[in-house]
Design an enzyme around this catalytic site. Structure first.
Site: not given
Length: 760
Positions: A502, A444-445, A449
């Protein structure tokens, strides 16, 4: 009202770093200590950003505890429910949930509060003197500020719509007001809005933009106009400096001490920019600090501070004060380092053309950290910053995974077993939930992103893509939208930007968690282990999407938490947009219990394809600034249908208490820094704050003494010194004494002026 009551006996976890802190050198321990103090010095800033009454409630809670000397009477009923509220308030740094943005109230009666106050000799008729608190007496603070709640007061949002936001002062501010300011002030004048608050004055047709700074005057006219600005609607805009000046003076004091213990020249320069940012209010200085922060690779003590995330401000552009101080977990970091070194390969697997990806991926720093201090309304499991689009594009970014948050958040509770999970799935879910979540957060990070390129006009007539031959859109035609000069992802997509991004990052995690090469990096070598990690990840996301219904308001259709809006949209995609309708189903048994049924055998086929399609759409809409179609698409995916809305009451009835975190304190004695941790109880939580506040008040007193003794600085420091003096008196004494100080503040001001005059 029961849905608003604070969680009863919520699990409390001490964020322990006693295994790691002794491994630091003496210099590193001092650096961590002073950065931690700088972090906590902004606690009251966060309280003011949560609600107008939160700072006054904070003072009342600590005064009651000090008045009772930490010993709560057994002859007063419902004290345990009172303590539930106190620990949840301190855990969220305010009376609105950090995860959900909804107000919570005590489970005990108001009578419990007044009896406790009577024992402490706190008079309910005493006046409240906290800044901008709408309640004049302690009685009203309890009855109206703490206990009153309705469907609108319960949620954060634009005051003009009847909701609550303490990012705004004065007359009620609307979405149109913020759109006007975004376009004609922040974008037009290239002013970064993160460290501001907005005050509206209808009578004088004026907006006042409050700049967070120690300085009370504009020392940076090259960034902020000194003259008033006229808007197209006839209002004027003026800039006022010195918002949170007392707290930021203390932040600066500790940053200077931390700078003396910086590990390298980059850290030293980074802290210098932080100091400049908080001293003057320069957002450009903060951006410079983040460029340096990205270049400070893999420090043993990792920190970040500023007005960072914009989730809670209704228009999505003003940041919440946030500060992290942490210690690197070198063993876990090694796993992330391998993923970083292979990041380009994994990003190349994502379902879009190279036109929508940076030409060169700058490998970011990705570390696993153990949190010593986190000041903010809530602590995430992972962080990917900075949020400045141009810095991310030209310099890079960092990913951090917060290890002791991850391990605590997924810790199984015998008292509170996971809802909606079948007995047959419990074995896999309980065993692999934590490990799967670590993988998910990592993807995810870093790859969520960290991926993608915004199509931008970087300066007039200059683009970061071929404007004459732009990339293809989802319809197979050349895209016609892009980010114009001065526009950002947040300014274009507004309040939807947080949830949209998100979602995109979460869907990247769902898409790549099936990659077995990536799973091997995290130590899952066998096919069985990998299958279980994948299944636990998808099951966890489906459950999170169902639980998200709690954070949706059926009357307004408003979402109270962007991460939960994201997870709901993913669950809805599993349910309604998969080619195989059996992929995810919600089924009730003969007793009426609801369970999630997820077909494990379909994850890597039909499930994978539905995730791929969703991810492709989100990514192209974001990168091409296609606000109209992107908004329509995402709103449709995250709109709660009547079929799913019927489960909301059941979800709320099975809501489990959210874990709260207690943070350590550090104490410096000569050259030695000591770490103090606390018991995992509400009393342990309160004691940690009492000792922290005591240190900060003492430091403010010392700072005030320094300022009054400083020759040749009377005019410059007078107002700030007075603010600090009043702040000390307000926080050190009981309510009667505070009121005395408040009533005679003019006389106190004259005395202070005279003292400064004599000293000079």
């Amino acid at each position: 009202m029961s849905k608003y009551v604070a969680d009863h006996e919520a699990p409390l976890t001490m964020l322990s770093v006693k295994e790691y802190f002794p491994q630091l050198t003496e210099k590193e321990q001092k650096y961590a200590h002073y950065m931690s103090k700088a972090s906590h010095a902004g606690t009251r800033v966060v309280l003011r950003q949560v609600s107008h009454e939160s700072e006054a409630i904070f003072d009342l809670l600590l005064s009651i505890h000090k008045g009772l000397k930490g010993k709560y009477p057994t002859d007063i009923e419902q004290v345990d429910l009172y303590l539930d509220y106190v620990s949840q308030f301190l855990g969220n740094l305010g009376n609105y949930k950090s995860f959900g943005d909804s107000k919570f109230i005590p489970g005990c009666s108001q009578d419990t509060w007044f009896k406790l106050m009577e024992r402490c000799q706190i008079n309910p008729s005493d006046k409240v003197t906290a800044l901008n608190c709408p309640y004049s007496t302690i009685h009203d603070l309890v009855v109206k500020g703490i206990y009153y709640v309705d469907d609108q007061v319960s949620m954060l949002g634009f005051p003009a719509d009847g909701y609550v936001s303490s990012y705004y002062l004065g007359d009620p501010i609307s979405l149109d007001d913020m759109k006007l300011l975004k376009n004609e002030i922040f974008a037009s004048l290239s002013i970064l809005p993160e460290n501001t608050r907005i005050k509206k004055d209808l009578q004088n047709s004026q907006f006042e933009i409050l700049i967070a700074s120690v300085n009370l005057n504009n020392a940076i006219p090259h960034e902020y106009p000194s003259e008033d600005i006229k808007l197209s609607n006839g209002f004027t805009v003026k800039f006022k400096f010195g918002d949170h000046s007392t707290e930021l003076a203390l932040v600066v004091k500790y940053l200077k001490l931390a700078r003396e213990n910086a590990a390298n020249d980059i850290q030293y320069k980074m802290l210098t920019e932080y100091i400049n940012h908080f001293q003057t209010g320069s957002s450009k200085a903060h951006k410079e600090s983040q460029k340096l922060w990205v270049k400070d690779l893999s420090p043993t003590v990792e920190t970040n501070i500023g007005f960072i995330e914009t989730y809670r401000e209704p228009s999505g552009i003003i940041g919440e004060y946030e500060s992290l101080v942490s210690i690197q977990n070198k063993l876990r970091t090694a796993k992330f380092a391998t993923m970083v070194s292979n990041a380009e390969n994994f990003i190349s697997l994502l379902p879009w053309s190279q036109d929508y990806e940076k030409p060169k991926f700058n490998p970011p720093d990705f570390t696993s950290l153990e949190v010593l201090t986190f000041t903010g309304s809530g602590i995430p499991a992972g962080i990917n910053i900075p949020n400045y689009d141009d810095v991310r594009l030209t310099i890079g970014f960092k990913n951090v995974s917060l290890g002791n948050i991850l391990s605590a958040s997924t810790k199984a509770s015998k008292k509170f077993p996971p809802s909606f999970i079948t007995e047959e799935d419990r074995l896999i879910f309980d065993k692999y939930q934590g490990e799967s979540f670590e993988v998910q957060v990592g993807i995810h990070e870093l790859l969520g992103h960290g991926s993608g390129k915004l199509l931008m006009e970087v300066e007039p007539g200059k683009f970061n893509f071929d404007i004459k031959n732009p990339p293809l859109g989802l319809d197979g035609k050349l895209v016609s939208t892009y980010y114009k000069v001065g526009e950002t992802w947040g300014s274009r997509f507004g309040s939807l930007a947080g949830a949209f991004e998100e979602t995109r990052a979460e869907v990247v995690a769902m898409y790549l968690i099936t990659n077995r090469e990536l799973l091997e990096i995290f130590g899952f070598k066998t096919r069985e282990e990998q299958d279980n990690v994948i299944y636990a990840g998808y099951l966890q996301m489906a459950r999170a999407g169902l639980l998200a219904l709690e954070y949706w308001d059926p009357k307004t259709g408003k979402w109270g938490q962007p991460h939960m809006q994201a997870r709901f949209s993913i669950m809805k995609t599993f349910l309604n947009h998969c080619s195989d309708n059996n992929f995810l189903t919600l089924e009730k048994d003969t007793k009426g219990e609801l369970y999630i049924k997820l077909r494990k055998d379909l994850i890597e086929t039909a499930g994978y394809e539905c995730v791929k399609d969703y991810l492709h759409h989100l990514h192209v809409y974001k990168c091409s600034a296609d606000v109209e179609r992107g908004t329509q698409y995402y709103v449709d995916r995250s709109t709660v249908t009547p079929e799913l809305a019927q489960y909301r009451d059941l979800v709320i009835s099975k809501r489990l208490p959210r874990r709260q975190f207690i943070q350590a304190n550090t104490i410096i004695d000569g050259d030695k820094v000591e770490l103090k941790e606390y018991e995992e109880t509400p009393l342990g939580m309160i004691e940690s704050f009492i000792e922290r506040e005591s240190d900060l008040r003492s430091a403010l007193g010392h700072l005030f003494g320094q300022m009054t003794l400083k020759r040749g600085s009377k005019k410059k420091n007078n107002s700030l010194a007075y603010n600090i003096a009043v702040s000390i008196s307000y926080n050190e004494f009981d309510f009667s004494t505070r009121m005395l100080c408040f009533e005679f503040k003019k006389a106190a001001r004259r005395t202070l002026d005279k003292t400064l005059e004599v000293l000079e």
